[in-house]
Structures are given as C-alpha cells and as structure tokens.
Design a protein around this motif. Structure first.
Motif, mmCIF file in Angstrom:
data_model
loop_
_atom_site.group_PDB
_atom_site.id
_atom_site.type_symbol
_atom_site.label_atom_id
_atom_site.label_comp_id
_atom_site.label_asym_id
_atom_site.label_seq_id
_atom_site.Cartn_x
_atom_site.Cartn_y
_atom_site.Cartn_z
ATOM 1 N N LYS A 3 0.836 -1.203 0.000
ATOM 2 C CA LYS A 3 0.000 0.000 0.000
ATOM 3 C C LYS A 3 0.875 1.259 0.000
ATOM 4 O O LYS A 3 1.840 1.364 0.759
ATOM 5 N N ASP A 4 0.524 2.222 -0.871
ATOM 6 C CA ASP A 4 1.222 3.512 -0.945
ATOM 7 C C ASP A 4 2.723 3.336 -1.156
ATOM 8 O O ASP A 4 3.549 3.986 -0.503
ATOM 9 N N PHE A 5 3.067 2.441 -2.071
ATOM 10 C CA PHE A 5 4.480 2.115 -2.260
ATOM 11 C C PHE A 5 4.748 2.014 -3.757
ATOM 12 O O PHE A 5 4.428 1.019 -4.390
ATOM 13 N N ASP A 6 5.303 3.083 -4.351
ATOM 14 C CA ASP A 6 5.521 3.118 -5.793
ATOM 15 C C ASP A 6 6.924 3.635 -6.103
ATOM 16 O O ASP A 6 7.180 4.832 -6.039
ATOM 17 N N PRO A 7 7.855 2.743 -6.438
ATOM 18 C CA PRO A 7 9.227 3.177 -6.726
ATOM 19 C C PRO A 7 9.383 3.836 -8.089
ATOM 20 O O PRO A 7 10.421 4.420 -8.388
ATOM 21 N N GLY A 8 8.372 3.721 -8.941
ATOM 22 C CA GLY A 8 8.468 4.306 -10.275
ATOM 23 C C GLY A 8 8.561 3.265 -11.371
ATOM 24 O O GLY A 8 8.650 2.064 -11.112
ATOM 25 N N ASN A 9 8.538 3.733 -12.611
ATOM 26 C CA ASN A 9 8.568 2.834 -13.764
ATOM 27 C C ASN A 9 9.993 2.410 -14.115
ATOM 28 O O ASN A 9 10.954 3.150 -13.882
ATOM 29 N N PHE A 10 10.101 1.242 -14.720
ATOM 30 C CA PHE A 10 11.359 0.857 -15.325
ATOM 31 C C PHE A 10 11.646 1.806 -16.484
ATOM 32 O O PHE A 10 10.730 2.398 -17.067
ATOM 33 N N VAL A 11 12.918 1.958 -16.826
ATOM 34 C CA VAL A 11 13.290 2.921 -17.856
ATOM 35 C C VAL A 11 14.147 2.260 -18.935
ATOM 36 O O VAL A 11 14.807 1.252 -18.704
ATOM 37 N N ALA A 12 14.098 2.863 -20.107
ATOM 38 C CA ALA A 12 15.020 2.538 -21.187
ATOM 39 C C ALA A 12 15.928 3.744 -21.379
ATOM 40 O O ALA A 12 15.478 4.892 -21.280
ATOM 41 N N MET A 13 17.204 3.497 -21.631
ATOM 42 C CA MET A 13 18.147 4.601 -21.780
ATOM 43 C C MET A 13 19.047 4.357 -22.993
ATOM 44 O O MET A 13 19.415 3.218 -23.284
ATOM 45 N N PHE A 14 19.387 5.446 -23.683
ATOM 46 C CA PHE A 14 20.368 5.370 -24.758
ATOM 47 C C PHE A 14 21.125 6.688 -24.840
ATOM 48 O O PHE A 14 20.644 7.731 -24.371
ATOM 49 N N GLN A 15 22.305 6.637 -25.435
ATOM 50 C CA GLN A 15 23.137 7.827 -25.539
ATOM 51 C C GLN A 15 22.648 8.721 -26.675
ATOM 52 O O GLN A 15 22.318 8.245 -27.767
ATOM 53 N N LYS A 16 22.622 10.019 -26.433
ATOM 54 C CA LYS A 16 22.191 10.972 -27.454
ATOM 55 C C LYS A 16 23.086 10.919 -28.689
ATOM 56 O O LYS A 16 22.642 11.202 -29.801
ATOM 57 N N SER A 17 24.336 10.561 -28.501
ATOM 58 C CA SER A 17 25.287 10.507 -29.613
ATOM 59 C C SER A 17 25.110 9.279 -30.493
ATOM 60 O O SER A 17 25.675 9.197 -31.581
ATOM 61 N N ASN A 18 24.321 8.309 -30.034
ATOM 62 C CA ASN A 18 24.113 7.068 -30.787
ATOM 63 C C ASN A 18 23.053 7.310 -31.870
ATOM 64 O O ASN A 18 21.896 7.575 -31.561
#
Length: 295
Positions: free
Chosen positions: A263-278
């Motif tokens: 209850k009332d426990f939300d660590p947040g969403n999983f994320v995808a990450m990549f480099q802007k230079s790619n």
C-alpha cells in the motif's frame, strides 16, 4: 555511356592534353584517345579540336563538358549519401537488461524482428552497474533498467524513457503469516528477513536498497543476498525470507509463493536509456514498441 568515360573526357579538358589525362587515369595516351573517340562516335558529334600543342572544346563539346561535370557531381553525391545512409542504418541492435526486464524484452524482440527481419538483435543480461558502464562506452545501444538508474548517468548525454509500468509487490511463502493478506503497509515488513538482488555498486546496490526502504518507512534488520531472480524466488519459496518483486514478474511465480500488494508504495517505472550521440535509428523504434507494454 559509362561514368568513367565522362571522367576521361573531363580530364582531357581539364589538362588540355591527352597524355596528362591518361597519366591521371593510369593508362597510355593511345588508350585515352580511343576512349574520347568512342564518345564522339557514340554521340555522332565532334567534341574536341585537336592540334599538336593543345586540345580545345567545340561548341557541342562545351555543352557536353558542362553537363558531364554535373552528372559526375551528382554521381559522387549519390555514392556518398548511400554510404552515409548505410552507416546510419546498421544491421545490429544491441540490447542490455538486468534481473527483471527480460520478462517483457522477449515479446518486444519478437515484435521488432517481425517488423525488421533483416536486423540482428543481440540481447544480453548484465549487472545494473555494468549496464550503465557499457551504455556510456557505446557497447550497448539501449538498456532497460531500474527506476533508480537515471541518477547514475548524465542527462545531458543520455536519453531516459519510462517504460514497463510496474507496481512493486512483496512475495512470501504461502505459509508465511503475511500470506493471509492481499495488501499490506510497508511497516508490516519490519520484522522480516529481506532477500535481495543487491550488487556491489550502482543502481541496485545495497546502499540504494537501504535508501529505498527507509524512504518507504521500512526498517529491515536482516538481509540475505540472492545472485539471480530464480534463486531469489526459490529462497522465498523455501521460507528463508520475503522479497520485493515488480508486478511484471509475478506471472512467473511458483504455486507456493504469493505476491502481496504494498500500500502507498511506488518506486516508479522501469526505464530505457540510450546515448544521445548514438545515431542507430532502430533504438527509438524498439523503445516505442516496449513503451506500449504494461504490467
């Protein structure tokens, strides 16, 4: 008429000399003369006025020369842009993930391969700390990782996209006292032994876990570390403790393990990450497919 013949003609005009033009193209003078004569024969017009000292353009030759320059320029531009496009559209997309994200990666890879069968997708599991390291080093095109991971990268250099929305659960053996509840508050875990997948450093380190639990109002005393998601679930099933588990993984629990909502426990969403230079264009396509998934 071939492009190379046009280049022969342009060389003769540039040098005003058959011998120098032949040297530029690594051929003998007589061969160069034959090439120009073949062009004139094909067109049925005289393009060059020849004498012992120099070579001059006829009126028709001047028109042909100017157009030939444009054709050669366009040809070179075509080759350059084609090669550049090939470099910007590599045939490989390298994906990295941690302990949990493989649950949905497989489905996304399958859908991506259906759309782009000629693109090889290389998928590998790493520690969450290595995901950051390999992403920044350019060894991985995109990583799927924990909600805490963006704190370990430079947002000036890295694009972060929220994907895989997932509620956090506590999993327990069905004989555990907490198994009678479908929802519990965080402080219900204060006397429990927590089985974790914590690493030595990075976004899944024990320090991050402690900050995470303290923020949620937990005061965990005993912690046991597991080296894989499978062993973590097995240890819970064996009654050795309880564990945090994202909802994306609960479908894979064994019958003797129960997932309880926090209850009332939300660590947040999983994320995808990549480099802007790619500049690999398939990164955004893959992430877009992933972002459509839900827990």
């Amino acid at each position: 008429m071939e492009i190379r013949k046009l280049s022969y003609f342009v060389s003769v005009v540039k040098h005003k000399n058959f011998t120098k033009a032949a040297q530029e193209h690594h051929m003998v003078q007589t061969a160069m003369s034959r090439q120009i004569a073949a062009i004139e024969e094909e067109l049925g017009v005289v393009l060059l006025k020849r004498n012992n000292r120099s070579v001059l353009l006829t009126s028709a030759g001047e028109v042909f020369y100017n157009k030939a320059l444009k054709v050669i320029e366009l040809y070179n531009e075509m080759i350059s842009q084609t090669q550049k496009t090939a470099k910007l559209h590599p045939k490989v997309l390298e994906i990295g993930f941690g302990h949990y994200e493989h649950i949905l990666i497989a489905q996304v890879v399958s859908e991506f391969r259906t759309l782009y069968p000629d693109i090889d997708v290389l998928v590998a599991k790493y520690s969450y700390n290595d995901l950051i390291t390999y992403l920044q080093a350019g060894k991985l095109d995109v990583v799927f990782t924990l909600p805490f991971s963006p704190a370990f990268v430079s947002l000036d250099e890295t694009v972060v996209k929220q994907v895989f929305p997932s509620t956090m659960y506590i999993i327990v053996n069905k004989k555990h006292p907490l198994a009678q509840f479908d929802t519990i508050s965080a402080d219900s875990l204060n006397d429990c032994t927590l089985i974790t997948l914590s690493e030595d450093s990075g976004p899944c380190s024990l320090d991050i876990l402690k900050q995470f639990t303290m923020t949620a109002g937990l005061n965990i005393k005993d912690i046991i570390n597991a080296n894989s998601l499978e062993s973590q679930i097995l240890m819970v099933e064996s009654g050795l403790g309880v564990a945090f588990l994202p909802s994306i993984c609960t479908k894979h629990l064994t019958p003797n393990v129960k997932a309880i909502n926090l209850k009332d426990f939300d660590p947040g969403n999983f994320v995808a990450m990549f480099q802007k230079s790619n500049e690999n264009p398939f990164i955004k396509i893959f992430i877009e497919l992933a972002s459509l998934k839900d827990s």
